[in-house]
Design a protein around this motif. Structure first.
Motif, short mmCIF file in Angstrom:
data_model
loop_
_atom_site.label_atom_id
_atom_site.label_comp_id
_atom_site.label_asym_id
_atom_site.label_seq_id
_atom_site.Cartn_x
_atom_site.Cartn_y
_atom_site.Cartn_z
N GLY A 65 2.39 5.57 -9.43
CA GLY A 65 2.17 6.86 -9.39
C GLY A 65 2.80 7.92 -8.28
N GLN A 66 2.78 7.01 -6.97
CA GLN A 66 3.43 7.82 -5.87
C GLN A 66 4.80 7.50 -5.69
OE1 GLN A 66 0.83 7.15 -2.60
NE2 GLN A 66 2.46 7.10 -0.98
N PRO A 67 5.83 8.10 -5.47
CA PRO A 67 7.11 8.17 -5.01
C PRO A 67 7.20 7.37 -3.82
CG PRO A 67 6.40 10.37 -4.40
CD PRO A 67 5.31 9.73 -5.10
N MET A 68 8.35 6.66 -3.89
CA MET A 68 8.93 6.13 -2.77
C MET A 68 10.05 7.05 -1.78
SD MET A 68 7.74 3.03 -3.22
CE MET A 68 8.83 1.68 -2.10
N PRO A 69 9.94 6.89 -0.56
CA PRO A 69 9.47 5.59 -0.11
C PRO A 69 8.01 5.59 0.35
CG PRO A 69 10.67 6.80 1.69
CD PRO A 69 10.84 7.69 0.15
N GLN A 70 7.22 4.56 0.13
CA GLN A 70 5.91 4.57 0.64
C GLN A 70 5.84 3.96 1.91
OE1 GLN A 70 3.58 2.58 -2.54
NE2 GLN A 70 4.48 4.00 -4.05
N LYS A 71 4.96 4.37 2.90
CA LYS A 71 4.84 3.71 4.35
C LYS A 71 3.86 2.52 4.36
CE LYS A 71 5.87 4.42 8.74
NZ LYS A 71 7.16 4.48 9.29
N ILE A 72 4.50 1.39 4.94
CA ILE A 72 3.67 0.31 4.90
C ILE A 72 3.78 -0.18 6.34
CG2 ILE A 72 5.59 -1.02 4.26
CD1 ILE A 72 3.35 -2.98 2.88
N ILE A 73 2.82 -0.50 6.98
CA ILE A 73 2.78 -1.43 8.20
C ILE A 73 2.59 -2.92 8.01
CG2 ILE A 73 1.30 -2.06 10.35
CD1 ILE A 73 0.33 0.96 9.91
N ASP A 74 3.38 -3.59 8.48
CA ASP A 74 3.39 -5.13 8.58
C ASP A 74 2.70 -5.69 9.89
OD1 ASP A 74 3.73 -7.83 8.65
OD2 ASP A 74 5.68 -7.90 8.22
N ALA A 75 1.55 -5.78 9.87
CA ALA A 75 0.69 -5.80 11.19
C ALA A 75 1.15 -7.24 12.02
CB ALA A 75 -0.73 -5.61 10.89
N THR A 76 1.65 -8.10 11.26
CA THR A 76 1.81 -9.67 11.83
C THR A 76 3.18 -9.96 11.18
OG1 THR A 76 0.63 -10.49 9.80
CG2 THR A 76 -0.67 -9.95 12.00
N ALA A 77 4.16 -9.40 12.03
CA ALA A 77 5.53 -9.40 11.31
C ALA A 77 6.10 -10.77 11.14
CB ALA A 77 6.65 -8.50 11.87
N GLY A 78 5.70 -11.53 12.33
CA GLY A 78 6.55 -12.93 12.41
C GLY A 78 8.15 -12.76 12.48
N PHE A 79 8.73 -13.46 11.47
CA PHE A 79 10.17 -13.50 11.23
C PHE A 79 10.62 -12.38 10.33
CE2 PHE A 79 11.92 -18.05 12.69
CZ PHE A 79 11.18 -17.57 14.07
N GLY A 80 9.87 -11.64 9.81
CA GLY A 80 10.16 -10.21 9.32
C GLY A 80 10.71 -10.57 7.74
N GLU A 81 10.27 -11.91 7.11
CA GLU A 81 10.72 -11.97 5.87
C GLU A 81 10.28 -10.99 4.67
OE1 GLU A 81 9.76 -14.22 7.71
OE2 GLU A 81 11.07 -16.25 7.58
N PRO A 144 -0.95 5.42 6.95
CA PRO A 144 -0.04 4.48 6.38
C PRO A 144 -0.74 4.49 4.97
CG PRO A 144 -1.61 3.14 7.59
CD PRO A 144 -1.89 4.74 7.94
N ASP A 145 0.63 4.15 4.04
CA ASP A 145 -0.05 3.83 2.45
C ASP A 145 -0.63 2.74 2.33
OD1 ASP A 145 1.01 6.49 1.38
OD2 ASP A 145 3.02 5.55 1.90
N SER A 146 -0.15 1.47 3.10
CA SER A 146 -0.63 0.07 2.99
C SER A 146 -0.40 -0.50 4.16
CB SER A 146 0.39 -0.44 1.86
OG SER A 146 0.28 0.18 0.46
N ILE A 147 -1.18 -1.42 4.42
CA ILE A 147 -1.03 -2.31 5.59
C ILE A 147 -0.86 -3.74 5.17
CG2 ILE A 147 -2.14 -3.26 7.56
CD1 ILE A 147 -3.20 -0.32 7.85
N LEU A 148 -0.11 -4.41 5.55
CA LEU A 148 0.35 -5.98 5.33
C LEU A 148 -0.31 -6.86 6.58
CD1 LEU A 148 1.42 -8.08 3.53
CD2 LEU A 148 3.41 -8.07 4.60
#
Length: 229
Positions: A65-81, A144-148
């Motif tokens: 129900g929320q349009p893109m782009p949604q803002k997400i933080i990758d807090a432990t990015a590693g190799f970024g996959e 942020p909308d989400s955090i990974l």
């Protein structure tokens, strides 16, 4: 840019039998036998739009129900996959990586990807920060909308590539020892959702039970959902 001197890092790496070196393909971490690098070209088959909607991290992160782009933080990015897949699905991603070596490899991979037509528009939605995400999430100027979260966890995978990557990375990065601090920092950032990538049979991060989980063959995503006015 990563503010890290390659010569200085190699002096540290030699103590554990590793070396960073530039090859014709890009920056590589090697022990003389095994070598790893960040090469997003290898992931192109997964980035087709017909495939992205089936990716577990996309299902876990997308807020209906929320349009893109949604803002997400990758807090432990590693190799970024994971960030690459999320960016390909339309998310705007802030990537944080604290480890100097992994940060160098990741930034090199991102810079090369900018010159690949199939990847350029995707990585333009990936914003890399060589920083401690626990500290950074305490001083955000946006919600942020989400955090990974994907803190390092001892690998049980039988995949040859995963084993190869893990064998080298475990020499420079230990499994996460600040799980509760990491999760609390993510909660304090006031997202609508926190997604935690875990081994399928692994314990909950910081022993906190999520709102629900999405399970695959080898991994699962534990999802915390929050209401935010």
């Amino acid at each position: 840019m990563v503010n890290t001197n390659l010569t200085t890092q190699n002096e540290k790496l030699r103590e554990v039998g590793l070396e960073l070196k530039y090859t014709e393909d890009g920056l590589t971490l090697t022990d003389g036998k095994l070598s790893i690098m960040v090469d997003f070209k290898d992931m192109l088959p997964r980035l087709k739009q017909s495939n992205l909607q089936n990716e577990m991290q996309v299902k876990a992160a997308r807020i209906k129900g929320q349009p893109m782009p949604q803002k997400i933080i990758d807090a432990t990015a590693g190799f970024g996959e994971d960030s690459l897949i999320l960016a390909a699905a339309g998310f705007d991603v802030d990537l944080y990586e604290f480890d100097d070596i992994i940060a160098l490899l990741l930034e090199d991979g991102l810079n090369r990807a900018k010159n690949i037509p199939e990847l350029a528009s995707i990585v333009s939605r990936m914003h890399f920060h060589h920083a401690d995400s626990i500290q950074a999430m305490q001083h955000l100027d946006y919600l942020p909308d989400s955090i990974l979260l994907d803190p390092m966890f001892p690998s049980r995978s039988k995949s040859a590539m995963i084993k190869k990557k893990f064998q080298l990375l475990q020499k420079i990065e230990s499994p996460c020892s600040v799980e509760e601090e990491l999760l609390n920092a993510a909660i304090a950032a006031n997202p609508k959702r926190i997604i935690i990538k875990r081994p399928l049979k692994g314990p909950f991060l910081a022993d906190k039970k999520p709102s629900y989980s999405l399970e695959g063959k080898a991994i699962r995503y534990d999802c915390f959902v929050f209401s935010r006015s």
